[in-house]
Design a protein around this motif. Structure first.
Motif, PDB file in Angstrom:
ATOM      1  N   THR A   1       0.799  -1.123   0.003  1.00  0.00           N
ATOM      2  CA  THR A   1      -0.001   0.215   0.077  1.00  0.00           C
ATOM      3  C   THR A   1       0.830   1.013  -0.018  1.00  0.00           C
ATOM      4  O   THR A   1       2.135   1.195   0.225  1.00  0.00           O
TER       5      THR A   1
ATOM      6  N   GLY B   1       3.387  -2.930   9.771  1.00  0.00           N
ATOM      7  CA  GLY B   1       2.287  -1.832   9.601  1.00  0.00           C
ATOM      8  C   GLY B   1       2.311  -0.838  10.626  1.00  0.00           C
ATOM      9  O   GLY B   1       1.627   0.058  10.673  1.00  0.00           O
TER      10      GLY B   1
ATOM     11  N   TYR C   1       8.969  -6.765   5.187  1.00  0.00           N
ATOM     12  CA  TYR C   1       8.740  -5.569   4.207  1.00  0.00           C
ATOM     13  C   TYR C   1       9.959  -5.621   3.364  1.00  0.00           C
ATOM     14  O   TYR C   1       9.971  -5.129   2.238  1.00  0.00           O
TER      15      TYR C   1
ATOM     16  N   GLU D   1      -4.209   3.887   2.294  1.00  0.00           N
ATOM     17  CA  GLU D   1      -4.561   2.304   2.169  1.00  0.00           C
ATOM     18  C   GLU D   1      -4.636   1.694   1.095  1.00  0.00           C
ATOM     19  O   GLU D   1      -4.758   0.530   0.755  1.00  0.00           O
TER      20      GLU D   1
ATOM     21  N   PHE E   1       5.545 -10.439   7.982  1.00  0.00           N
ATOM     22  CA  PHE E   1       4.835  -9.209   8.406  1.00  0.00           C
ATOM     23  C   PHE E   1       5.689  -8.248   9.286  1.00  0.00           C
ATOM     24  O   PHE E   1       5.297  -7.175   9.580  1.00  0.00           O
TER      25      PHE E   1
ATOM     26  N   GLU F   1       2.475   1.759   3.072  1.00  0.00           N
ATOM     27  CA  GLU F   1       3.619   0.567   3.651  1.00  0.00           C
ATOM     28  C   GLU F   1       4.705   1.129   2.888  1.00  0.00           C
ATOM     29  O   GLU F   1       5.980   0.735   3.101  1.00  0.00           O
TER      30      GLU F   1
ATOM     31  N   ARG G   1      -4.104  -6.878  -4.407  1.00  0.00           N
ATOM     32  CA  ARG G   1      -4.870  -7.149  -3.312  1.00  0.00           C
ATOM     33  C   ARG G   1      -3.623  -7.018  -2.056  1.00  0.00           C
ATOM     34  O   ARG G   1      -2.959  -8.111  -2.037  1.00  0.00           O
ATOM     35  N   PRO G   2      -3.450  -5.993  -1.307  1.00  0.00           N
ATOM     36  CA  PRO G   2      -2.288  -6.160  -0.356  1.00  0.00           C
ATOM     37  C   PRO G   2      -2.563  -7.185   0.755  1.00  0.00           C
ATOM     38  O   PRO G   2      -3.758  -7.505   0.972  1.00  0.00           O
ATOM     39  N   TRP G   3      -1.331  -7.670   1.101  1.00  0.00           N
ATOM     40  CA  TRP G   3      -1.401  -8.840   2.221  1.00  0.00           C
ATOM     41  C   TRP G   3      -1.844  -8.164   3.629  1.00  0.00           C
ATOM     42  O   TRP G   3      -1.370  -6.962   3.634  1.00  0.00           O
ATOM     43  N   LYS G   4      -2.398  -8.735   4.280  1.00  0.00           N
ATOM     44  CA  LYS G   4      -2.843  -8.330   5.657  1.00  0.00           C
ATOM     45  C   LYS G   4      -2.473  -9.599   6.725  1.00  0.00           C
ATOM     46  O   LYS G   4      -2.747 -10.663   6.200  1.00  0.00           O
ATOM     47  N   PRO G   5      -1.955  -9.102   7.955  1.00  0.00           N
ATOM     48  CA  PRO G   5      -1.938 -10.175   8.896  1.00  0.00           C
ATOM     49  C   PRO G   5      -3.139 -10.765   9.206  1.00  0.00           C
ATOM     50  O   PRO G   5      -4.321 -10.172   8.721  1.00  0.00           O
TER      51      PRO G   5
ATOM     52  N   THR H   1      -6.851 -11.772  10.809  1.00  0.00           N
ATOM     53  CA  THR H   1      -7.547 -10.968  11.808  1.00  0.00           C
ATOM     54  C   THR H   1      -7.690 -11.920  12.821  1.00  0.00           C
ATOM     55  O   THR H   1      -7.454 -12.943  13.008  1.00  0.00           O
TER      56      THR H   1
END
Lengths: 234, 248, 623
Positions: B95, B119, C483, B140, C478, B98, C301-305, C307
């Motif tokens: 993003t 993040g 990164y 975002e 993450f 980021e 679609r960015p990666w997300k940790p 939930t």
């Protein structure tokens, strides 16, 4: 109409790039598609050529709907495409680059040979054996146009021909477009350089955020400074 | 007083052909210097020698009095030089925020930290810089789906992450609308003034160059054929003949 | 001296077939960007078909006609494969095509055994070229002389084809820019098909030409494909001339290596390749590739940790796995433990490939090193399992430190090939250093400590270590370091411009991945009670790739799902079907066509579809 586009929508993945784009190019006409970068000019030309994976709408070329055809089929009908980043085959010589573009002659379109291309671009004739990668930006721009002309198109899609060229070369480029027009070619060009487009175009459309905001003659555009300032802000 | 950036006798040739020959100039803090010239004149070569991507054959480059000739892009960045690219180079799978965070993590030498969610690092600083360039509301979004002009602005924000003294911008406004060009250059000029940065940029758009540069250098066939304030360069006979033509 | 000269001629003769195969591979890659793993399979089919045809037909015409007909038939098969399979997946991520052709290779291996049987077959001699000629007092087979002339002849013909015909010019143009060629009115579909047919024809011909020299066997595909990869990489991808020179180098190294350095003859070629790549990262006649094609597909679609809910779900899944011993017996637990071990192995490779963008073709080396490390500690030093599990993986780590340092200097396919070379070197050491590793006999009797000896306890141990390892790799993805890896993957230029030392980041990532693979290997040694060279051989590296790709390269933890599905399927098929490779290959090909983004990528797409439609509607309303 030579080319008539209506209700054109295009997508890159989830991103909706063009909505409801409509455009016309008459026989022997030069039409400019104006707008800032990212407005959808290149995508419009690429969509007409079938280079955008997802598109819907009507694209009628010489009375035939080409919106479901593949890129090479569209090219073979006589639509010539000159990309904005030139995309010269850098490992091929000037002559070989022209050879890739060669197609059989076509009724109702000016016929081009290698020698005729060299007479339009004398520079190229002097460097027939040179590799595409060893040419200056201006020379590459000439070569990419010459390469497309070898396919004997009746309509040329010219994507930002003045981009990245020295002001002096831009003036030469305008002469080239006018020369092609005299040969009987129709041209649809995308531009951000209004100064350049003004010299060579009969009509103009302005695109912004993937929608056509204005269509009219060059004179109408000149008379409408509000539109010009809103989308082109010269 | 030493200048922020001093270049003396910079030379680079490829296979016997001089791409850049004996180029010398200086840039003061707070000033904006434009490098113009036709395609193939050696602008990119010259530019890439300053940022460390190309090693010069001869010549000396000093940044804030320190000899940086032949240092790697990394080392030059650590000395406080931010840069933007002609064709934007961003981390497209990440993003906008980021992208900023990576630059800030690098600046604080935290890239090899193996714990914690990246993040959550430097969010405030990242957003402040994004707000500065007007990208705060898009923090975002994935970089890969940004409009071109927005990518250019993101690059500017990223270039500011290491508190640079010198900004090197390669065709910063290529592919933007005239209004956007003016906005971006005004923003750059404001940042340069407020933070005391020197800016060197290459550019094709003469409107941008003449409106925003304090000084202009013209490169042709690898050699500097003129340098001076805009009015001087505009009226230079040689520049007119080789580059500007009759258009301006 | 005379003997050496003749040995040199033998090497040249061997180079002919290798050149044909490698040039075909190189041409196909140049235009279609497909690393055609099935090239070896086409070579093998060419040999088998030529065997059958020359047995049936008689006389010189029958023999030479048989060879040519075999090669043409292979080309026809290639055309069918290209049209039916490859055309569907040209736009998929690069390595996916490798996966599809790997599936084909598996299928062909079983098909060949079904049709021609498992025995080696010896074909007829070439009519008119039987016997030998005396050169320097030594006998040189006439057929070898024919091959020595054939190689340069084919090279010349290919040169003429690419330089003097419009087809050749079009192919060279398409090598650089496919879309532009299409925009100029060239039907690139048929261009691709014809290029593929030519490449495969050369492979088939290479195989057919071998029958008077060598027995035809069902293992010849893997042998040639590895060598052909080496040749293509040494010569430079896409360079036919480079392939010729490299084929000669490789063949001569083989011919003389066995005489001068028999101990390391198997690794000699790979050592030379590694050395060349370090100094010329694009091979002898290759060119630096411009901006490589986006290594991943659409990464919008960015990666997300995870939930909270997803974290609970993952914990629940681990809990369910832990309850397995309550319902299943010892055999099932051993199978489940094996699947778990490979899940960790795949996760370590997945970490390197998805987060780091580095596709290793030799990841089994670190798995195997971990296994041998554990075996050394347990058997040679006689220390208990606990120590072996801690110390063993350090051998994997050490291997990754050394090999990784070289590998991260390269990128893309060259990186992949160098990792393959190092894995092959490691394998050769394990295979040939009989005093240390037991060679082909392996190291036996590597058993767990008493407390973990029963299947349930050992299963729990494996589960605990695997789950922890996977969780650690995910957390790392993450972390700031993750990164940094993604930054180095996405844009080398930008990464360097903000002070990121790409090589150092990727080297570290390589070491991390190698260490986790080593842990999996050490567990595997105690699970099986033994270690063999096959535990670091190429097929295992390929298995790892298949698992990751099957899971999805654009996902953080897809490798886990890919490993479970692939390994379970493979174990089940081997127990059920006689021709398990045929079925497994078929399943892989089907999955590739049906789920080009992998299993997890497919699921994520499905999940993302609904919210995205909603977001689009909102955006529409806002305008």
């Amino acid at each position: 109409m030579k080319l008539s586009v209506s209700q054109l929508d295009s997508f890159y993945g989830p991103a909706h790039i063009l909505s409801d784009v409509a455009l016309d190019v008459g026989a022997g006409e030069v039409v400019a598609l104006l707008g800032r970068n990212g407005a959808g000019k290149s995508t419009t030309l690429r969509s007409i050529m079938g280079l955008v994976p997802q598109r819907t709408g009507r694209i009628v070329f010489e009375g035939r709907d080409i919106s479901t055809l593949q890129t090479h089929e569209i090219a073979r009908l006589g639509l010539g495409y000159v990309p904005e980043d030139r995309r010269i085959f850098t490992e091929l010589t000037v002559e070989e680059n022209l050879m890739v573009g060669r197609q059989p002659p076509r009724k109702g379109a000016p016929a081009w040979t290698r020698d005729k291309v060299f007479s339009l671009f004398p520079n190229l004739g002097e460097m027939r054996g040179r590799l595409g990668g060893r040419m200056s930006g201006g020379e590459q721009q000439m070569l990419t146009i010459g390469r497309t002309l070898m396919g004997n198109p009746s309509l040329l899609l010219l994507d930002e021909p003045s981009e990245g060229l020295a002001p002096k070369i831009v003036e030469e480029m305008a002469e080239v477009v006018l020369a092609m027009k005299r040969e009987g070619l129709s041209v649809l060009l995308s531009e951000q350089n209004l100064h350049f487009a003004r010299k060579i175009s009969d009509r103009a459309s302005i695109i912004e955020k993937g929608r056509i905001r204005f269509s009219g003659t060059m004179a109408e555009l000149e008379a409408n400074p509000g539109i010009r300032d809103a989308y082109l802000a010269v | 007083m030493t200048a922020l950036l001093e270049v003396e006798g910079l030379t680079k040739s490829y296979g016997g052909v001089h791409a850049v020959r004996d180029v010398s100039f200086a840039l003061e803090t707070g000033k904006i210097l434009a490098l113009i010239g036709p395609n193939g004149a050696g602008k990119s070569t010259c530019f890439n020698m300053l940022n460390g991507q190309i090693r010069p054959d001869r010549g000396v480059i000093r940044i804030a009095g320190r000899n940086t000739t032949g240092l790697s892009p990394r080392a030059i960045w650590r000395l406080g030089v931010g840069r933007t690219f002609q064709i934007t180079a961003t981390f497209n799978s990440m993003t906008v925020r980021e992208n900023m965070q990576v630059a800030l993590l690098s600046h604080h030498r935290e890239l090899f930290v193996p714990r914690g969610f990246a993040g959550r690092f430097h969010v405030g600083r990242a957003d402040a810089l994004l707000d500065l360039v007007g990208m705060g509301h898009q923090a975002e979004r994935a970089c890969g789906e940004l409009a071109y002009g927005d990518l250019k602005r993101l690059e500017l924000a990223v270039a500011l992450a290491n508190e640079p003294k010198l900004l090197l911008m390669d065709e910063p406004t290529a592919g933007m609308a005239p209004k956007e060009r003016a906005d971006l250059m005004n923003l750059t000029a404001r940042i340069a003034r407020e933070r005391g940065l020197g800016v060197l940029f290459t550019e094709h758009d003469m409107d941008v160059v003449f409106a925003h540069a304090d000084r202009i250098m013209v490169l042709n066939r690898g050699e500097l054929i003129a340098q001076g304030v805009p009015q001087q360069v505009r009226n230079d006979a040689r520049v007119k003949a080789t580059y500007l033509g009759g258009a301006t | 001296m005379e003997f050496l000269a003749v040995q040199f001629l033998t090497g040249l003769a061997s180079a002919a077939s290798l050149f044909l195969v490698a040039s075909g591979l190189s041409i196909i890659f140049g235009v279609t960007r497909i690393v055609n793993f099935a090239h070896g399979a086409f070579y093998m089919l060419g040999a088998y078909l030529a065997y059958t045809l020359t047995e049936r037909l008689s006389g010189p015409l029958g023999f030479w006609g048989g060879l040519l007909t075999a090669a043409l038939a292979i080309a026809a098969i290639g055309v069918i494969v290209e049209i039916m399979l490859l055309r569907r997946i040209y736009r998929a991520p690069e390595l996916f095509q490798l996966l599809a052709t790997f599936g084909l290779t598996l299928m062909v291996q079983d098909l060949v055994v079904m049709i021609w049987g498992p025995e080696d077959l010896v074909g007829p001699r070439a009519p008119g070229l039987k016997g030998a000629i005396e050169i320097f007092g030594q006998l040189v087979p006439r057929y070898d002389l024919f091959l020595i002339v054939l190689g340069p002849t084919v090279l010349g013909l290919l040169w003429l084809l690419f330089r003097r015909t419009r087809w050749g010019v079009l192919v060279r143009a398409a090598t650089q820019d496919r879309d532009m060629v299409a925009a100029l009115g060239v039907n690139q579909k048929w261009l691709f098909t014809s290029v593929f047919a030519l490449g495969v024809f050369l492979a088939g011909l290479g195989g057919a030409l071998q029958i008077p020299r060598d027995a035809v066997s069902h293992a010849m595909d893997l042998r040639i494909i590895v060598e052909a990869f080496v040749v293509v990489v040494i010569g430079g991808l896409g360079s036919v001339f480079g392939a010729f020179i490299a084929a000669v180098i490789v063949s001569e190294l083989n011919a003389f290596g066995i005489l001068i350095l028999p101990k390391i003859s198997l690794v000699l070629v790979f050592l030379v390749m590694a050395a060349i790549l370090v100094f010329r990262p694009w091979g002898l006649f290759g060119r630096a590739e411009g901006q490589p094609r986006q290594t991943l597909g659409l990464t919008i679609r960015p990666w997300k940790p995870f939930t909270r809910t997803e974290r609970i779900a993952a914990a629940l899944a681990a809990l369910v796995a832990a309850l397995l011993p309550l319902v299943d017996g010892a055999y099932a637990l051993t199978v489940a433990a094996e699947i778990l071990v490979f899940t960790l192995f795949a996760a370590s490779l997945g970490f390197l490939m998805t987060v780091g963008g580095l596709s290793s073709f030799g990841h089994a080396a670190y798995f195997g090193l971990g296994a041998y490390g554990a075996a050394f500690v347990a058997k040679s030093a006689g220390l208990p399992m606990e120590v072996a599990l801690l110390v063993g993986p350090l051998l994997g780590l050490a291997g990754a430190v050394v090999f990784g340092w070289f590998c991260v200097r390269l990128s893309g396919v060259y990186f992949a090939m160098l990792t393959l070379a190092f894995a092959q070197i490691t394998w050769s050491v394990a295979f040939q250093w009989v005093e240390g590793t037991g060679g082909d006999n392996g190291i036996l009797g590597v058993w767990p400590s008493a407390w973990a000896a029963n299947p349930e306890r050992f299963y729990w141990l494996v589960l605990a270590i695997t789950a922890t390892g996977i969780a650690a790799l995910r957390a790392l993805a993450f972390s700031p370091f993750g990164y940094a890896m993604r930054a180095a993957r996405d844009s080398d230029l930008r990464a360097e411009a903000i002070g990121i030392d790409r090589k150092r980041v990727q080297w570290t990532a390589f070491i991390v991945a190698g260490t986790f693979a080593g842990i999996a290997g050490a567990l595997f040694a105690f699970l099986k009670g033994s270690v063999f060279p096959e535990n670091l051989a190429i097929p295992l590296s390929i298995d790892g790739l298949v698992m990751v790709l099957l899971g999805g390269v654009e996902t953080v933890s897809g490798a886990v799902a890919g490993a479970i599905v692939y390994k379970a399927l493979a174990i089940w098929l081997v127990s059920q079907a006689e021709f398990s490779k045929l079925v497994l290959g078929g399943v892989i090909v089907t999955l590739v066509v049906a789920f080009p983004k992998g299993i997890v990528g497919f699921i994520e797409d499905m999940r993302a579809r609904r919210p995205r439609a909603k977001a689009a509607a909102v955006a529409e309303a806002a305008e």
